[in-house]
Design a protein around this motif. Structure first.
Motif, PDB file in Angstrom:
ATOM      1  N   VAL A 198     -68.921 -57.918 -61.195  1.00 40.60           N
ATOM      2  CA  VAL A 198     -67.737 -57.414 -60.506  1.00 40.60           C
ATOM      3  C   VAL A 198     -67.200 -56.294 -61.386  1.00 40.60           C
ATOM      4  O   VAL A 198     -66.884 -56.522 -62.560  1.00 40.60           O
ATOM      5  CB  VAL A 198     -66.666 -58.512 -60.325  1.00 40.60           C
ATOM      6  N   PRO A 199     -67.121 -55.087 -60.878  1.00 36.45           N
ATOM      7  CA  PRO A 199     -66.697 -53.960 -61.710  1.00 36.45           C
ATOM      8  C   PRO A 199     -65.289 -54.152 -62.274  1.00 36.45           C
ATOM      9  O   PRO A 199     -64.442 -54.799 -61.665  1.00 36.45           O
ATOM     10  CB  PRO A 199     -66.714 -52.768 -60.742  1.00 36.45           C
ATOM     11  N   ALA A 200     -65.077 -53.602 -63.453  1.00 38.81           N
ATOM     12  CA  ALA A 200     -63.747 -53.638 -64.066  1.00 38.81           C
ATOM     13  C   ALA A 200     -62.779 -52.828 -63.208  1.00 38.81           C
ATOM     14  O   ALA A 200     -63.165 -51.872 -62.534  1.00 38.81           O
ATOM     15  CB  ALA A 200     -63.804 -53.061 -65.474  1.00 38.81           C
ATOM     16  N   ALA A 201     -61.530 -53.230 -63.253  1.00 35.49           N
ATOM     17  CA  ALA A 201     -60.492 -52.522 -62.495  1.00 35.49           C
ATOM     18  C   ALA A 201     -60.264 -51.136 -63.070  1.00 35.49           C
ATOM     19  O   ALA A 201     -60.544 -50.873 -64.246  1.00 35.49           O
ATOM     20  CB  ALA A 201     -59.192 -53.319 -62.549  1.00 35.49           C
ATOM     21  N   ALA A 202     -59.729 -50.272 -62.239  1.00 35.72           N
ATOM     22  CA  ALA A 202     -59.345 -48.942 -62.701  1.00 35.72           C
ATOM     23  C   ALA A 202     -58.273 -49.101 -63.780  1.00 35.72           C
ATOM     24  O   ALA A 202     -57.475 -50.050 -63.727  1.00 35.72           O
ATOM     25  CB  ALA A 202     -58.805 -48.125 -61.536  1.00 35.72           C
ATOM     26  N   PRO A 203     -58.231 -48.218 -64.760  1.00 34.97           N
ATOM     27  CA  PRO A 203     -57.256 -48.358 -65.846  1.00 34.97           C
ATOM     28  C   PRO A 203     -55.813 -48.533 -65.371  1.00 34.97           C
ATOM     29  O   PRO A 203     -55.087 -49.377 -65.907  1.00 34.97           O
ATOM     30  CB  PRO A 203     -57.427 -47.061 -66.642  1.00 34.97           C
ATOM     31  N   GLU A 204     -55.398 -47.783 -64.365  1.00 34.54           N
ATOM     32  CA  GLU A 204     -54.010 -47.918 -63.890  1.00 34.54           C
ATOM     33  C   GLU A 204     -53.757 -49.283 -63.254  1.00 34.54           C
ATOM     34  O   GLU A 204     -52.680 -49.855 -63.398  1.00 34.54           O
ATOM     35  CB  GLU A 204     -53.617 -46.773 -62.947  1.00 34.54           C
ATOM     36  N   MET A 206     -78.273 -55.972 -63.363  1.00 30.90           N
ATOM     37  CA  MET A 206     -76.847 -55.947 -63.676  1.00 30.90           C
ATOM     38  C   MET A 206     -76.497 -57.217 -64.458  1.00 30.90           C
ATOM     39  O   MET A 206     -76.976 -58.295 -64.152  1.00 30.90           O
ATOM     40  CB  MET A 206     -76.025 -55.869 -62.387  1.00 30.90           C
ATOM     41  N   THR A 207     -75.628 -57.083 -65.418  1.00 32.83           N
ATOM     42  CA  THR A 207     -75.169 -58.238 -66.196  1.00 32.83           C
ATOM     43  C   THR A 207     -74.172 -59.057 -65.389  1.00 32.83           C
ATOM     44  O   THR A 207     -73.508 -58.534 -64.487  1.00 32.83           O
ATOM     45  CB  THR A 207     -74.482 -57.782 -67.495  1.00 32.83           C
ATOM     46  N   ARG A 208     -74.053 -60.308 -65.724  1.00 30.99           N
ATOM     47  CA  ARG A 208     -73.037 -61.154 -65.087  1.00 30.99           C
ATOM     48  C   ARG A 208     -71.644 -60.654 -65.432  1.00 30.99           C
ATOM     49  O   ARG A 208     -70.732 -60.723 -64.625  1.00 30.99           O
ATOM     50  CB  ARG A 208     -73.196 -62.598 -65.527  1.00 30.99           C
TER      51      ARG A 208
END
Length: 140
Positions: free
Chosen positions: A7-13, A1-3
């Motif tokens: 931490v996954p991106a937030a949901a669009p909303e 996994m990349t740095r």
């Protein structure tokens, strides 16, 4: 996994809510200068929150000086509560704009902060008024 994606991106909303909230609190120098150049100063006042000496040396055209240390119900009673007050200071290393915006908000005024302060303003080549060429310091 990349740095970058550790931490996954937030949901669009959620991202939309977050960034809309961020824009409700800040304005960037480019948007402000475009308004000034177009004569669009209705609805807001630019507020320099540093000391009077800093205001005298270099300021954004049309700004008023309200040092955050001096903001009280008495010193702000003349201000129009229907306007938005765009606070700025020296740079991101100075928090006088944040302190001024906080005090104004606590006194019942609507506020925004100018991203990057006058240092970013000058770095972008935007005009200033004052008694000397920018050698900007915090002076808050």
């Amino acid at each position: 996994m990349t740095r970058t994606l550790a931490v996954p991106a937030a949901a669009p909303e959620d991202a939309a809510k977050y960034f809309a909230a961020e824009l409700a609190f800040e304005v960037d120098p480019d948007d402000l200068v475009r308004d000034l150049e177009a004569g669009r100063t209705d609805g807001y006042v630019i507020v320099e929150t540093r000391a009077p000496e800093a205001f005298a040396q270099a300021r954004i055209p049309g700004a008023i000086n309200l040092p955050y240390r001096d903001m009280t119900a008495e010193t702000t009673q003349h201000l129009d509560r229907d306007l938005v007050y765009v606070c700025y200071c020296e740079s991101t290393q100075c928090n006088a704009a944040t302190k001024g915006a906080l005090k104004l908000a606590e006194l019942g005024f609507r506020v925004k902060r100018l991203s990057g302060g006058i240092t970013s303003w000058i770095a972008a080549g935007y005009p200033t008024e004052g008694t000397k060429a920018p050698g900007i310091s915090c002076a808050c």
